[in-house]
Motif scaffolding. Structure first.
Motif, mmCIF file in Angstrom:
data_model
loop_
_atom_site.group_PDB
_atom_site.id
_atom_site.type_symbol
_atom_site.label_atom_id
_atom_site.label_comp_id
_atom_site.label_asym_id
_atom_site.label_seq_id
_atom_site.Cartn_x
_atom_site.Cartn_y
_atom_site.Cartn_z
ATOM 1 N N SER A 193 2.647 9.332 1.099
ATOM 2 C CA SER A 193 2.000 9.455 -0.185
ATOM 3 C C SER A 193 1.002 7.822 -0.243
ATOM 4 N N SER A 194 -0.060 7.495 -0.608
ATOM 5 C CA SER A 194 -0.705 6.629 -0.853
ATOM 6 C C SER A 194 -1.900 6.607 -1.870
ATOM 7 N N ILE A 195 -1.975 5.409 -3.088
ATOM 8 C CA ILE A 195 -3.618 6.018 -3.943
ATOM 9 C C ILE A 195 -3.902 4.390 -3.981
ATOM 10 N N ALA A 196 -4.937 4.951 -4.164
ATOM 11 C CA ALA A 196 -6.262 3.251 -3.733
ATOM 12 C C ALA A 196 -6.775 3.667 -5.219
ATOM 13 N N VAL A 197 -6.505 1.900 -6.200
ATOM 14 C CA VAL A 197 -7.150 2.612 -7.390
ATOM 15 C C VAL A 197 -8.280 1.411 -7.375
ATOM 16 N N THR A 198 -8.857 1.710 -7.650
ATOM 17 C CA THR A 198 -10.322 0.596 -7.923
ATOM 18 C C THR A 198 -11.031 0.111 -8.942
ATOM 19 N N THR A 199 -10.836 -0.804 -8.930
ATOM 20 C CA THR A 199 -11.530 -1.459 -10.317
ATOM 21 C C THR A 199 -13.065 -2.174 -10.809
ATOM 22 N N ASN A 200 -13.347 -2.827 -11.902
ATOM 23 C CA ASN A 200 -14.458 -3.663 -11.533
ATOM 24 C C ASN A 200 -14.185 -5.124 -10.508
ATOM 25 N N GLU A 201 -13.388 -5.315 -10.478
ATOM 26 C CA GLU A 201 -13.352 -6.369 -9.909
ATOM 27 C C GLU A 201 -12.769 -6.407 -7.856
ATOM 28 N N GLY A 202 -12.040 -5.720 -8.383
ATOM 29 C CA GLY A 202 -11.217 -5.280 -6.840
ATOM 30 C C GLY A 202 -10.644 -3.662 -6.596
ATOM 31 N N SER A 203 -9.462 -3.878 -5.541
ATOM 32 C CA SER A 203 -8.514 -2.508 -5.622
ATOM 33 C C SER A 203 -7.204 -2.496 -5.659
ATOM 34 N N VAL A 204 -6.310 -1.535 -5.319
ATOM 35 C CA VAL A 204 -4.484 -2.268 -5.054
ATOM 36 C C VAL A 204 -4.727 -1.041 -4.395
ATOM 37 N N LEU A 205 -3.308 -0.759 -3.291
ATOM 38 C CA LEU A 205 -2.597 0.680 -2.881
ATOM 39 C C LEU A 205 -1.396 1.048 -3.742
ATOM 40 N N LEU A 206 -1.272 1.735 -4.177
ATOM 41 C CA LEU A 206 -0.069 1.846 -4.727
ATOM 42 C C LEU A 206 0.880 2.992 -3.096
ATOM 43 N N ASP A 207 1.596 2.645 -3.550
ATOM 44 C CA ASP A 207 1.798 3.348 -2.057
ATOM 45 C C ASP A 207 0.998 3.594 -0.539
ATOM 46 N N ALA A 208 2.861 3.098 0.900
ATOM 47 C CA ALA A 208 1.357 3.421 2.108
ATOM 48 C C ALA A 208 2.885 3.823 2.728
ATOM 49 N N GLY A 209 2.960 5.445 2.436
ATOM 50 C CA GLY A 209 3.676 5.943 3.083
ATOM 51 C C GLY A 209 3.276 7.111 4.573
ATOM 52 N N ILE A 210 4.651 7.697 5.485
ATOM 53 C CA ILE A 210 3.972 8.695 6.491
ATOM 54 C C ILE A 210 4.637 9.392 6.137
ATOM 55 N N SER A 211 3.859 11.211 7.427
ATOM 56 C CA SER A 211 4.844 12.130 6.834
ATOM 57 C C SER A 211 5.844 12.167 7.362
ATOM 58 N N LEU A 212 6.780 12.899 7.110
ATOM 59 C CA LEU A 212 8.082 13.210 7.445
ATOM 60 C C LEU A 212 8.017 14.716 8.184
ATOM 61 N N GLY A 213 7.031 15.267 8.023
ATOM 62 C CA GLY A 213 7.166 16.398 8.434
ATOM 63 C C GLY A 213 5.883 17.082 9.395
ATOM 64 N N ARG A 214 5.818 18.366 9.235
ATOM 65 C CA ARG A 214 4.455 18.171 10.142
ATOM 66 C C ARG A 214 3.115 17.509 9.373
ATOM 67 N N GLY A 215 1.954 17.668 9.156
ATOM 68 C CA GLY A 215 0.720 17.379 9.977
ATOM 69 C C GLY A 215 0.121 15.964 9.927
ATOM 70 N N GLU A 216 -0.286 15.963 9.805
ATOM 71 C CA GLU A 216 -0.887 14.180 9.618
ATOM 72 C C GLU A 216 -0.020 13.098 9.613
ATOM 73 N N ALA A 217 0.501 12.100 9.664
ATOM 74 C CA ALA A 217 1.323 10.448 10.342
ATOM 75 C C ALA A 217 0.887 10.158 9.050
ATOM 76 N N PHE A 218 0.031 9.227 9.101
ATOM 77 C CA PHE A 218 -0.527 8.092 8.129
ATOM 78 C C PHE A 218 -1.917 8.842 7.264
#
Length: 627
Positions: A193-218
């Motif tokens: 899980s990871s979502i970038a929120v971009t605003t007029n003045e900058g940006s923040v990340l909501l969560d920074a997770g890894i995959s625990l099953g198959r597929g891309e890890a990051f």
């Protein structure tokens, strides 16, 4: 927020607080204001004038003494004489560079005192600012390590916080760019899980997770510029929401990470365990213990419902999510637009936790998890799940078998432990030993250190009856050196061990030993992600290939009974997912994440009809404009 850069803000703070007494210096540390005064008494005895100033300035104000401090040993003596013995102080440690003295106690309420009386008295009489840490009721080397990191890194952390403050309170650029959300992971999938929120003045990340099953890890961090990120906000400690944090720091991120106090400790626990597990499997982990310590110095802890500025145009508030200890709903106020990100949440009470909060000023965009949004994802009531588990245990013990419960170390294991304590007290199951293995021990110790974050049921026992259910006499906490063979093949018993998906950890070691015996039972109580052994078993596999403790592949014929008990889930089920959006200020837009593609596909139209709002289900890499 206060207008102007750091210098103007300091000037305004000093002007307001000088009405109380002489202010020697004002520093901005992260989102907080630290005020240094020669005479703390005038500020601490001013009928909450500091609190009123904090409301006026919309900032948390920390008062520090700039005058002479008592020698460390004298300060410790004064503190021990002042604080009631009922506090059970286990350690006091001072950091001269920061003028802080850390007090670790089992009953922190007695250290703080009514309305913070003892905290204020310590500052006035010693010149040191007290920082109170709660000791667990169970001895925990891991928590000692975390507290050592915090104390030893405090001087460096103060420097880092001042740099972070400069970024938070920088002059706005004033360009209208809009508000966007970019989905870097966790979209139409469970994990990373990871979502970038971009605003007029900058940006923040909501969560920074890894995959625990198959597929891309990051997550897809190649799609963003880490130098532009103002803050990382972690909703809770599970690795699919926090495991990529070291990766971010490894590749240059040096900003703040906002968490609750329990989430901070649990993240360190999970990351250190990840290192140890990787090394046991002959894998070189992508980060080290030193990386974890460095990352800890960038963490800023917030209480529930405490609002802070995290960039020139974004305010952050955490609310209880009811998922695991310290889990948070993330509310972002971006000028006149409000985003609520649920992370993982549960909208019903359990014996361990209260349910997710619903009281917010406003919500225009709801970003909601959809783990259990499938057509059949209606979970049974908790009492029914408890009854099912108790019956499985009784049946297994009657045939002289053993019960293995693979459980997530954080949350699920403790829910099961509380259920067993109640069952033992009501004589619903025989008095057999319950072995707690792996990371569950330290995770439970952290739970015992934060009872105020737990349910009313737990708080009534801890604070009212002075009883900690996690130290019940039936529990045997294993240190990792015990003989698993003797436990797995001995007399009737219950074993709780991670991981809950059987994708690593001691639960796999027990499974290999116990699965060939038809008298035994394996009870899956956690979500089973695609690509995990738990998922294979849930789908009926009875002959599996598995890697043992020595790293060798083995073929196992599964003769033990396999049970799947769903009611203990820490996620909202389909009914809760349909109910929650109508229980909060009505959003105009709902974005579904953290769910398998097929489940989101079936749930999306159902929710749209139910709530009457626009419902979206983005894919990885997709970018949506909110305003």
């Amino acid at each position: 927020m206060l207008k102007g850069g750091p210098s103007e803000i300091k000037k305004k703070v000093k002007e307001v607080l000088s009405r109380i007494g002489e202010v020697k210096k004002v520093e901005l540390e992260g989102p907080f204001v630290v005020v240094y005064v020669d005479d703390p008494s005038s500020f601490l005895e001013s009928n909450n004038t500091v609190g009123e100033a904090a409301k006026l300035l919309r900032k948390k104000i920390i008062v520090m003494s700039s005058g002479k401090m008592l020698p460390e040993e004298d300060a410790k003596r004064v503190i021990r004489e002042m604080i009631p013995q009922k506090a059970e102080i286990t350690d006091i440690r001072a950091v001269e560079e920061t003028r802080e003295i850390y007090i670790i106690a089992k009953r922190t309420g007695y250290v703080v005192g009514k309305s913070g009386y003892y905290i204020n008295e310590i500052l006035k009489k010693t010149g040191w600012r007290p920082v109170v840490l709660r000791a667990p009721t169970m001895e925990s080397g891991l928590l000692n390590t975390i507290y050592n990191y915090l104390i030893e890194g405090s001087a460096e952390r103060k420097k880092i916080m001042r740099k972070i403050a400069e970024r938070i309170y920088r002059e706005p650029i004033g360009i209208e760019r809009g508000i966007f959300v970019s989905f870097l992971g966790g979209a139409r999938e469970v994990g990373r899980s990871s979502i970038a929120v971009t605003t007029n003045e900058g940006s923040v990340l909501l969560d920074a997770g890894i995959s625990l099953g198959r597929g891309e890890a990051f997550p897809r961090y190649d799609l963003i510029d880490l130098d532009e990120i103002d803050a990382v906000i972690i909703s809770h400690a599970h690795l699919d929401h926090s495991g990529a944090l070291p990766f971010l720091f490894k590749y240059g991120y040096r900003g703040p990470v906002y968490v609750t106090r329990p989430t901070r400790d649990l993240i360190v626990l999970l990351l250190l365990d990840y290192i140890n597990l990787s090394r046991r499997q002959g894998i070189i982990p992508y980060f080290s213990e030193a990386d974890v310590a460095r990352m800890l110095n960038h963490m800023i802890v917030l209480d529930y419902e405490e609002t802070v500025d995290i960039s020139p145009d974004v305010k952050l508030t955490f609310y209880n999510a009811g998922h695991i200890l310290g889990s948070a709903l993330v509310h972002l106020n971006i000028r006149k637009h409000n985003i609520l990100y649920t992370g993982d949440f549960r909208f019903r009470e359990t014996k361990l936790l209260g349910k997710a909060d619903t009281s917010f000023p406003r919500v225009e965009t709801l970003i909601m998890e959809c783990t259990y949004g499938g057509e059949q994802d209606v979970l049974p009531p908790l009492w029914e799940a408890e009854k099912q588990l108790i019956q499985i245990i009784k049946d297994t013990i009657e045939r002289n078998g053993r019960v293995l419960i693979p459980a997530l170390s954080v949350g699920r294991a403790q829910e099961i432990m509380i259920t067993l304590v109640e069952a033992f007290s009501r004589k619903e199951i025989p008095d057999v030993p319950v072995y707690i293995d792996g990371m569950v021990y330290d995770s439970t110790a952290i739970h015992s250190a934060y009872p105020s974050y737990l349910s009313d049921y737990i708080k009534a026992r801890v604070f009212g009856e002075d009883k900690d259910p996690f130290t019940d006499e039936h529990f045997t906490m294993l240190k990792g050196t015990e003989d698993k063979d003797s436990i797995a093949t001995g007399g009737p018993s219950i074993i709780i061990a991670p991981s809950g998906m059987l994708n690593g950890g001691p639960s796999v070691d027990y499974f290999i030993r116990m699965s060939p015996d038809p008298r035994n039972s394996v009870v899956l109580v956690s979500y089973q992600a695609e690509g995990t052994l738990g998922r294979e078993l849930k789908e009926g596999a009875r002959e599996i290939r598995i890697r043992d403790e020595m790293g060798e592949m083995r073929k196992i014929e599964v003769k033990a009974e396999i049970h799947f008990v769903e009611g203990f889930s820490a996620h909202a089920d389909k009914v809760q997912l349909l109910t929650y959006p109508s229980s909060i200020p009505k959003p105009s837009r709902i974005i579904l994440v953290h769910g398998e593609a097929e489940k989101i596909r079936s749930f999306k139209p159902l929710l749209s009809r139910s709530i009457g709002a626009a419902v979206m289900a983005p894919s990885i890499g997709e970018k949506l404009r909110l305003v």
